[in-house]
Enzyme design. Structure first.
Site, short mmCIF file in Angstrom:
data_model
loop_
_atom_site.label_atom_id
_atom_site.label_comp_id
_atom_site.label_asym_id
_atom_site.label_seq_id
_atom_site.Cartn_x
_atom_site.Cartn_y
_atom_site.Cartn_z
N GLU A 1 -7.32 4.89 15.24
CA GLU A 1 -6.92 3.51 15.48
C GLU A 1 -6.30 3.43 16.87
OE1 GLU A 1 -4.41 1.92 12.41
OE2 GLU A 1 -5.66 2.71 10.78
N GLU B 1 -1.64 -8.29 7.44
CA GLU B 1 -1.89 -7.96 8.85
C GLU B 1 -2.69 -9.04 9.57
OE1 GLU B 1 -1.69 -3.08 8.69
OE2 GLU B 1 -3.64 -4.03 8.90
N ARG C 1 0.86 -1.17 0.00
CA ARG C 1 0.00 0.00 0.00
C ARG C 1 0.90 1.23 0.00
NH1 ARG C 1 -2.32 0.44 6.28
NH2 ARG C 1 -0.28 0.53 7.27
N ASN D 1 -5.30 7.34 3.94
CA ASN D 1 -5.00 6.65 5.19
C ASN D 1 -3.53 6.84 5.50
OD1 ASN D 1 -5.89 4.55 7.33
ND2 ASN D 1 -3.98 3.71 6.53
N GLU D 2 -3.25 7.50 6.62
CA GLU D 2 -1.88 7.66 7.10
C GLU D 2 -0.95 8.24 6.03
OE1 GLU D 2 -1.81 4.26 10.58
OE2 GLU D 2 -0.94 3.75 8.64
N TRP E 1 2.82 -7.35 11.38
CA TRP E 1 2.67 -7.95 10.07
C TRP E 1 3.32 -9.34 10.11
CZ3 TRP E 1 4.06 -3.46 6.17
CH2 TRP E 1 3.09 -2.46 6.29
#
Length: 684
Positions: free
Chosen positions: A313, A363, A112, A150-151, A321
């Site tokens: 989160e 994950e 990602r 996201n992030e 991971w």
């Protein structure tokens, strides 16, 4: 004041991925969420391949069914735009959207955040999917807000695709206008680096010694931040246009991104992802480390942007991971402890990651509240307890603000410049950690504050004490603002390497500490980096106790008094500069300015806390052991004290007056034994 989330009570949420589970499980999941007092669900931030399985073919039906079902159980939904994970058809057809390393080698599909922000094609496709998504869900009554991407800048915060080099040049043209001004700003006359055409200018590329022009490197980080914000703006502008009734946030605080500017320009508030157990996976030589308590430092940084914020989160189980970031299981009580840690520091919406642990993918060991087997476990029971407690205290706590009289000052330019510059960068983290840790152990609440071009005197005067450890880059305008702060009664502390660079990263041709030399009443007559065979000198405090053998770490500056009113507080005890000043104090107006010619260590910070007369605001009514964090949130004359026990042993709390336990409704007095990882919330 910053932009804050607006909640009428503390609320619990959870991250949920309906696309990863059989649809027959959804209803049972939503029902059980409500039983835990979970009222908010985050979803969809990784679902681009669901929304657009082929280029130009859109299908929003799966999440429409999930939203309908969530609404039936009274759940509200935060939707994430899916731009952090482009689908395989996109990266295969348009490889120019991919990010690259410094050698220009593309990062391929399969992870990602492997895209770049600069690609015109990626921006076009992101704009289209976000528009289609917002149009599909903007009127759904379950949706309350949007998390963009996201992030941002997680996984990687450097970008070297061809599109990035092109965008960098355009950014530089806007910033400098001419190559002549660029060459001057970057000092390119050194080593014959002068540019004569814009096409010659690139972001960092492979070179001998792997050391880029430091002025280019600083501008590179400024560009990455501006480019990230530009990419985010494409999405926020669309959402504002199509769904003005929804709020917008993103989850972040990652490198090479001015999160303050991002929030000011685009967001309603900042969100954060809190994983306190990250502290356990990196070995630390730090004696008496804060460990999971260190997350309070990062939460304080979020609070500098949004006094009340969302934790998008919150760690709810062991994590990792398949191949990295292994974290053991939280011990009984730690999920509750970490949840209240987030609340103490300003979180009014707490979203756990995740509802159920994934059974496939990278994950699959990043555990959620529920295990793979989906049967009741102790983590579910712990979250249920938190939900019950939030129902009791949530209306009182929401909207209250963290209270602190001490601030640790920081800024983006020095953070980014210090990544390359070993002559001040390593000092930053050493001093920030030492100050925050010792203030924590002494139960003196502190804020992190980011100095910006918009910072005004009123922003500084909220604090009795400001520590600005190593601002190598310093302007005369900043020096004037800090002088005003001291003159009106503030106490200001600097560390070594202050004020020797201008905003381009050039060294001033003026006596150190440059713009604040007059304010401090000193100059630096000599200095040495402490490294290799060069040892730090020992310190001798004058009229104050300091443990024998305490050393001035990181850097040693030999101070010279320019103003006879300057007081020597400590001197060096050995080395060729034995007897020379190491720490000085000068009265200015109603305040004081201190200068310390080294990085701050824990023993030195402890001595300075005593010299400054700092005491815990709870000192008159509470005795708390060091392993328990103390902090307060207040509003309209009412304060709530949080006590958080990070130890695996009971902690004895001694009360000097009777207080109300907000969670149980009982009165506490005399002595109370906190359980391991226990929490107390008291009405003061």
């Amino acid at each position: 004041m910053g932009k804050s989330i607006r909640m009428d009570r503390l609320r619990l949420g959870v991250c949920y991925y309906p696309e990863q589970w059989p649809e027959t499980m959804w209803e049972d999941d939503f029902r059980r969420m409500t039983e835990l007092n979970i009222t908010v669900v985050r979803m969809a931030e990784f679902a681009w391949a669901i929304f657009e399985p082929e280029e130009g073919r859109f299908d929003f039906s799966l999440f429409k069914r999930a939203l309908d079902l969530a609404l039936g159980y009274g759940l509200q939904v935060i939707l994430g735009t899916p731009t952090a994970t482009p689908p395989a058809w996109l990266t295969h057809k348009y490889p120019e959207v991919l990010n690259a390393n410094t050698e220009g080698v593309l990062y391929r599909h399969g992870m990602r955040r492997h895209y770049n922000y600069s690609s015109p094609k990626y921006r076009e496709l992101c704009e289209r999917i976000v528009r289609k998504m917002v149009e599909a869900y903007k009127d759904h009554p379950a949706v309350i807000g949007w998390q963009i991407d996201n992030e941002l800048n997680c996984e990687t915060n450097v970008f070297y695709s061809e599109a990035d080099h092109i965008a960098f040049r355009e950014w530089l043209k806007e910033r400098y206008g001419t190559l002549e001004r660029l060459n001057q700003a970057w000092g390119t006359v050194f080593w014959s680096q002068t540019y004569t055409a814009w096409e010659q200018v690139h972001l960092t590329r492979p070179m001998i010694h792997c050391s880029p022009n430091p002025h280019l490197a600083l501008d590179e980080k400024r560009f990455i931040s501006a480019n990230t914000i530009s990419f985010a703006r494409l999405q926020t502008d669309l959402i504002r246009e199509l769904a003005p009734h929804h709020w917008i946030t993103t989850n972040g605080m990652f490198g090479h991104l001015d999160s303050h500017e991002l929030t000011d320009q685009l967001l309603d508030f900042m969100s954060y992802d809190s994983y306190p157990q990250f502290s356990t996976i990196f070995p630390s030589e730090d004696e008496n480390s804060l460990r999971d308590r260190g997350s309070s430092l990062y939460l304080s940084n979020v609070r500098s942007i949004s006094p009340n914020f969302c934790v998008m989160e919150q760690q709810s189980g062991p994590g990792g991971w398949v191949d990295r970031i292994g974290m053991g299981s939280p011990r009984p009580g730690q999920i509750r402890l970490w949840s209240y840690q987030s609340v103490l520091h300003g979180s009014d919406l707490l979203v756990y990651f995740r509802w159920r642990t994934a059974t496939f993918g990278t994950e699959l060991y990043w555990h959620g509240i529920n295990d793979h087997h989906n049967q009741p476990n102790r983590r579910v029971r712990e979250v249920a307890q938190i939900g019950e407690e939030f129902a009791i205290i949530g209306a009182a706590i929401a909207g209250t603000a963290y209270q602190a009289d001490v601030a640790i000052l920081q800024d983006y330019d020095n953070e980014w410049d210090g990544e390359l510059d070993e002559w001040h960068g390593p000092l930053q983290w050493q001093s920030k950690r030492a100050w925050y840790k010792q203030l924590q152990y002494r139960h003196i609440p502190a804020n992190l504050m980011t100095l910006r071009s918009t910072t005004a005197l009123a922003d500084l005067t909220k604090y009795k004490v400001i520590v600005y450890p190593h601002p190598a880059i310093m302007t005369d305008q900043t020096a004037e603002l800090l002088t005003q702060y001291v003159a009106q009664g503030g106490m200001l502390l600097f560390g070594a390497r202050t004020g020797y660079k201008n905003p381009h990263g050039h060294c001033y041709m003026r006596p150190l500490p440059g713009p604040v030399a007059e304010l401090c009443g000193i100059t630096i007559e000599d200095y040495t980096l402490i490294k290799g065979t060069v040892p730090p000198a020992e310190l001798r405090f004058i009229g104050s106790h300091l443990p024998s053998g305490t050393k001035a770490v990181g850097f040693n500056e030999i101070l010279h008094l320019e103003d006879p009113e300057v007081e020597i507080v400590a001197e060096y005890a050995n080395e060729y500069y034995a007897g020379k000043p190491a720490l000085t104090r000068r009265a200015v107006g109603k305040g004081q300015v201190w200068y310390y010619g080294a990085a701050f260590s824990e023993p030195v910070v402890d001595a300075l806390i005593g010299e400054l007369g700092l005491v815990s605001p709870a000192a008159d009514w509470l005795d708390v052991p060091a392993e328990v964090e103390f902090g307060m949130r207040s509003s309209n004359g009412t304060s709530y004290a949080f006590l958080l026990n990070y130890s695996d042993r009971p902690a004895m709390i001694r009360f000097k007056k009777e207080l109300k336990d907000l969670i149980t409704g009982t009165l506490v007095k005399h002595e109370v034994q906190m359980e391991p990882y226990g929490v107390l919330v008291l009405e003061v």
